[in-house]
Design a protein around this motif. Sequence first.
Motif, PDB file in Angstrom:
ATOM      1  N   VAL A  26      16.963  -8.759  23.436  1.00  0.00           N
ATOM      2  CA  VAL A  26      17.950  -9.192  22.596  1.00  0.00           C
ATOM      3  C   VAL A  26      19.066  -7.804  22.156  1.00  0.00           C
ATOM      4  CG1 VAL A  26      18.402  -9.915  20.261  1.00  0.00           C
ATOM      5  CG2 VAL A  26      16.598 -10.863  21.310  1.00  0.00           C
ATOM      6  N   CYS A  27      20.155  -8.085  22.216  1.00  0.00           N
ATOM      7  CA  CYS A  27      21.198  -7.124  21.900  1.00  0.00           C
ATOM      8  C   CYS A  27      21.112  -6.436  20.452  1.00  0.00           C
ATOM      9  CB  CYS A  27      22.772  -7.732  22.265  1.00  0.00           C
ATOM     10  SG  CYS A  27      23.883  -6.687  21.844  1.00  0.00           S
ATOM     11  N   LYS A  28      21.053  -5.375  20.261  1.00  0.00           N
ATOM     12  CA  LYS A  28      20.700  -4.468  19.093  1.00  0.00           C
ATOM     13  C   LYS A  28      22.022  -3.710  18.835  1.00  0.00           C
ATOM     14  CE  LYS A  28      15.713  -4.810  19.850  1.00  0.00           C
ATOM     15  NZ  LYS A  28      15.730  -5.375  21.226  1.00  0.00           N
ATOM     16  N   CYS A  29      23.106  -4.131  19.119  1.00  0.00           N
ATOM     17  CA  CYS A  29      24.297  -3.546  18.631  1.00  0.00           C
ATOM     18  C   CYS A  29      24.474  -3.803  17.295  1.00  0.00           C
ATOM     19  CB  CYS A  29      25.137  -3.810  19.446  1.00  0.00           C
ATOM     20  SG  CYS A  29      26.241  -5.405  19.190  1.00  0.00           S
ATOM     21  N   ASN A  30      24.986  -3.126  16.370  1.00  0.00           N
ATOM     22  CA  ASN A  30      25.333  -3.081  15.148  1.00  0.00           C
ATOM     23  C   ASN A  30      25.979  -4.629  14.651  1.00  0.00           C
ATOM     24  OD1 ASN A  30      25.500  -2.142  12.438  1.00  0.00           O
ATOM     25  ND2 ASN A  30      27.585  -2.054  12.517  1.00  0.00           N
ATOM     26  N   ARG A  31      27.020  -5.231  15.533  1.00  0.00           N
ATOM     27  CA  ARG A  31      27.542  -6.406  15.216  1.00  0.00           C
ATOM     28  C   ARG A  31      26.480  -7.460  15.449  1.00  0.00           C
ATOM     29  NH1 ARG A  31      32.584  -9.086  15.825  1.00  0.00           N
ATOM     30  NH2 ARG A  31      32.131 -11.225  15.039  1.00  0.00           N
ATOM     31  N   CYS A  32      25.738  -7.485  16.332  1.00  0.00           N
ATOM     32  CA  CYS A  32      24.506  -8.517  16.797  1.00  0.00           C
ATOM     33  C   CYS A  32      23.488  -8.440  15.645  1.00  0.00           C
ATOM     34  CB  CYS A  32      24.009  -8.291  17.979  1.00  0.00           C
ATOM     35  SG  CYS A  32      25.228  -9.075  19.259  1.00  0.00           S
ATOM     36  N   ILE A  33      23.450  -7.376  15.107  1.00  0.00           N
ATOM     37  CA  ILE A  33      22.163  -7.166  14.189  1.00  0.00           C
ATOM     38  C   ILE A  33      22.960  -7.759  12.897  1.00  0.00           C
ATOM     39  CG2 ILE A  33      21.024  -5.583  12.555  1.00  0.00           C
ATOM     40  CD1 ILE A  33      20.321  -3.957  15.251  1.00  0.00           C
ATOM     41  N   LEU A  34      24.047  -7.258  12.436  1.00  0.00           N
ATOM     42  CA  LEU A  34      24.817  -7.866  11.154  1.00  0.00           C
ATOM     43  C   LEU A  34      25.089  -9.373  11.168  1.00  0.00           C
ATOM     44  CD1 LEU A  34      27.421  -5.163  10.543  1.00  0.00           C
ATOM     45  CD2 LEU A  34      25.247  -5.683   9.332  1.00  0.00           C
ATOM     46  N   ASP A  35      25.312 -10.039  12.446  1.00  0.00           N
ATOM     47  CA  ASP A  35      25.461 -11.400  12.534  1.00  0.00           C
ATOM     48  C   ASP A  35      24.152 -11.942  12.280  1.00  0.00           C
ATOM     49  OD1 ASP A  35      28.136 -11.224  13.238  1.00  0.00           O
ATOM     50  OD2 ASP A  35      27.677 -11.477  15.529  1.00  0.00           O
ATOM     51  N   ILE A  36      23.115 -11.621  12.941  1.00  0.00           N
ATOM     52  CA  ILE A  36      21.503 -11.973  12.543  1.00  0.00           C
ATOM     53  C   ILE A  36      21.239 -11.983  11.119  1.00  0.00           C
ATOM     54  CG2 ILE A  36      19.224 -11.926  13.031  1.00  0.00           C
ATOM     55  CD1 ILE A  36      19.990 -10.297  15.670  1.00  0.00           C
ATOM     56  N   LYS A  37      21.438 -10.769  10.374  1.00  0.00           N
ATOM     57  CA  LYS A  37      21.126 -10.887   9.022  1.00  0.00           C
ATOM     58  C   LYS A  37      22.146 -11.882   8.262  1.00  0.00           C
ATOM     59  CE  LYS A  37      20.936  -6.541   7.294  1.00  0.00           C
ATOM     60  NZ  LYS A  37      21.204  -5.109   6.973  1.00  0.00           N
ATOM     61  N   ALA A  38      23.440 -11.886   8.684  1.00  0.00           N
ATOM     62  CA  ALA A  38      24.335 -12.840   7.823  1.00  0.00           C
ATOM     63  C   ALA A  38      23.720 -14.239   8.175  1.00  0.00           C
ATOM     64  CB  ALA A  38      25.702 -12.626   8.128  1.00  0.00           C
ATOM     65  N   MET A  39      23.342 -14.700   9.242  1.00  0.00           N
ATOM     66  CA  MET A  39      22.910 -15.879   9.200  1.00  0.00           C
ATOM     67  C   MET A  39      21.735 -16.223   8.641  1.00  0.00           C
ATOM     68  SD  MET A  39      23.513 -16.793  13.440  1.00  0.00           S
ATOM     69  CE  MET A  39      25.162 -16.399  14.074  1.00  0.00           C
ATOM     70  N   ALA A  40      20.782 -15.385   8.696  1.00  0.00           N
ATOM     71  CA  ALA A  40      19.475 -15.594   7.989  1.00  0.00           C
ATOM     72  C   ALA A  40      19.608 -15.738   6.502  1.00  0.00           C
ATOM     73  CB  ALA A  40      18.322 -14.464   8.316  1.00  0.00           C
ATOM     74  N   LEU A  41      20.512 -14.621   5.842  1.00  0.00           N
ATOM     75  CA  LEU A  41      20.598 -14.617   4.646  1.00  0.00           C
ATOM     76  C   LEU A  41      21.421 -15.897   3.786  1.00  0.00           C
ATOM     77  CD1 LEU A  41      21.870 -10.941   4.117  1.00  0.00           C
ATOM     78  CD2 LEU A  41      19.637 -12.043   3.059  1.00  0.00           C
ATOM     79  N   ASN A  42      22.366 -16.492   4.882  1.00  0.00           N
ATOM     80  CA  ASN A  42      23.184 -17.612   4.432  1.00  0.00           C
ATOM     81  C   ASN A  42      22.169 -18.804   4.218  1.00  0.00           C
ATOM     82  OD1 ASN A  42      25.700 -16.556   4.155  1.00  0.00           O
ATOM     83  ND2 ASN A  42      26.124 -17.081   6.370  1.00  0.00           N
ATOM     84  N   ASN A  43      20.963 -18.754   4.573  1.00  0.00           N
ATOM     85  CA  ASN A  43      20.001 -19.694   4.727  1.00  0.00           C
ATOM     86  C   ASN A  43      18.974 -19.492   3.742  1.00  0.00           C
ATOM     87  OD1 ASN A  43      21.377 -21.751   6.592  1.00  0.00           O
ATOM     88  ND2 ASN A  43      20.782 -20.348   8.211  1.00  0.00           N
ATOM     89  N   LEU A  44      18.870 -18.426   3.143  1.00  0.00           N
ATOM     90  CA  LEU A  44      17.656 -17.979   2.057  1.00  0.00           C
ATOM     91  C   LEU A  44      18.348 -17.996   0.822  1.00  0.00           C
ATOM     92  CD1 LEU A  44      16.414 -15.110   4.286  1.00  0.00           C
ATOM     93  CD2 LEU A  44      15.172 -17.264   3.554  1.00  0.00           C
ATOM     94  N   LYS A  45      17.298 -18.226  -0.256  1.00  0.00           N
ATOM     95  CA  LYS A  45      17.946 -18.369  -1.505  1.00  0.00           C
ATOM     96  C   LYS A  45      18.082 -16.725  -1.891  1.00  0.00           C
ATOM     97  CE  LYS A  45      16.522 -19.412  -6.259  1.00  0.00           C
ATOM     98  NZ  LYS A  45      15.319 -19.929  -6.877  1.00  0.00           N
ATOM     99  N   PRO A  46      19.366 -16.398  -2.430  1.00  0.00           N
ATOM    100  CA  PRO A  46      19.434 -15.057  -3.058  1.00  0.00           C
ATOM    101  C   PRO A  46      18.694 -14.746  -4.106  1.00  0.00           C
ATOM    102  CG  PRO A  46      21.426 -16.359  -3.478  1.00  0.00           C
ATOM    103  CD  PRO A  46      20.357 -17.299  -2.647  1.00  0.00           C
ATOM    104  N   ARG A  47      18.154 -13.426  -4.442  1.00  0.00           N
ATOM    105  CA  ARG A  47      17.448 -12.792  -5.360  1.00  0.00           C
ATOM    106  C   ARG A  47      18.005 -11.813  -6.086  1.00  0.00           C
ATOM    107  NH1 ARG A  47      12.151 -15.263  -5.931  1.00  0.00           N
ATOM    108  NH2 ARG A  47      12.139 -16.871  -4.053  1.00  0.00           N
ATOM    109  N   TYR A  48      19.037 -12.066  -6.935  1.00  0.00           N
ATOM    110  CA  TYR A  48      19.836 -10.934  -7.545  1.00  0.00           C
ATOM    111  C   TYR A  48      19.005 -10.283  -8.703  1.00  0.00           C
ATOM    112  CZ  TYR A  48      23.785 -12.503  -4.921  1.00  0.00           C
ATOM    113  OH  TYR A  48      24.581 -12.779  -3.862  1.00  0.00           O
ATOM    114  N   GLY A  49      19.282  -9.188  -9.257  1.00  0.00           N
ATOM    115  CA  GLY A  49      19.014  -8.516 -10.176  1.00  0.00           C
ATOM    116  C   GLY A  49      19.693  -7.388 -10.484  1.00  0.00           C
TER     117      GLY A  49
END
Length: 91
Positions: A26-49
């Motif tokens: 899997v490509c591990k360039c900064n852009r791909c990692i940020l895309d992966i994180k953004a997609m995952a976070l968009n589908n997870l309930k945020p936990r703010y504090g």
Amino acid sequence: MNELKNYMEDLVDIHLNKLLEEYKDVCKCNRCILDIKAMALNNLKPRYGVTQRGNLFIRIDESTNESNVKIISEIIKAIEKVSKNPHGGDE
């Protein structure tokens, strides 16, 4: 100074780093990692504090199997989606 923090980002980072070790092709360039994180976070309930700067500490229960399974599941889905259309080192 107090700041608002989404602790789910920290949990995604922890699990993502471990999972990426298993995905050798899997490509591990900064852009791909940020895309992966953004997609995952968009589908997870945020936990703010609210926390003081410099004193960040995860205060959510990250030890529950249910929350870990959900986080890992969303990261894997995002890895698979991004791996089908990687940026290939583009920043």
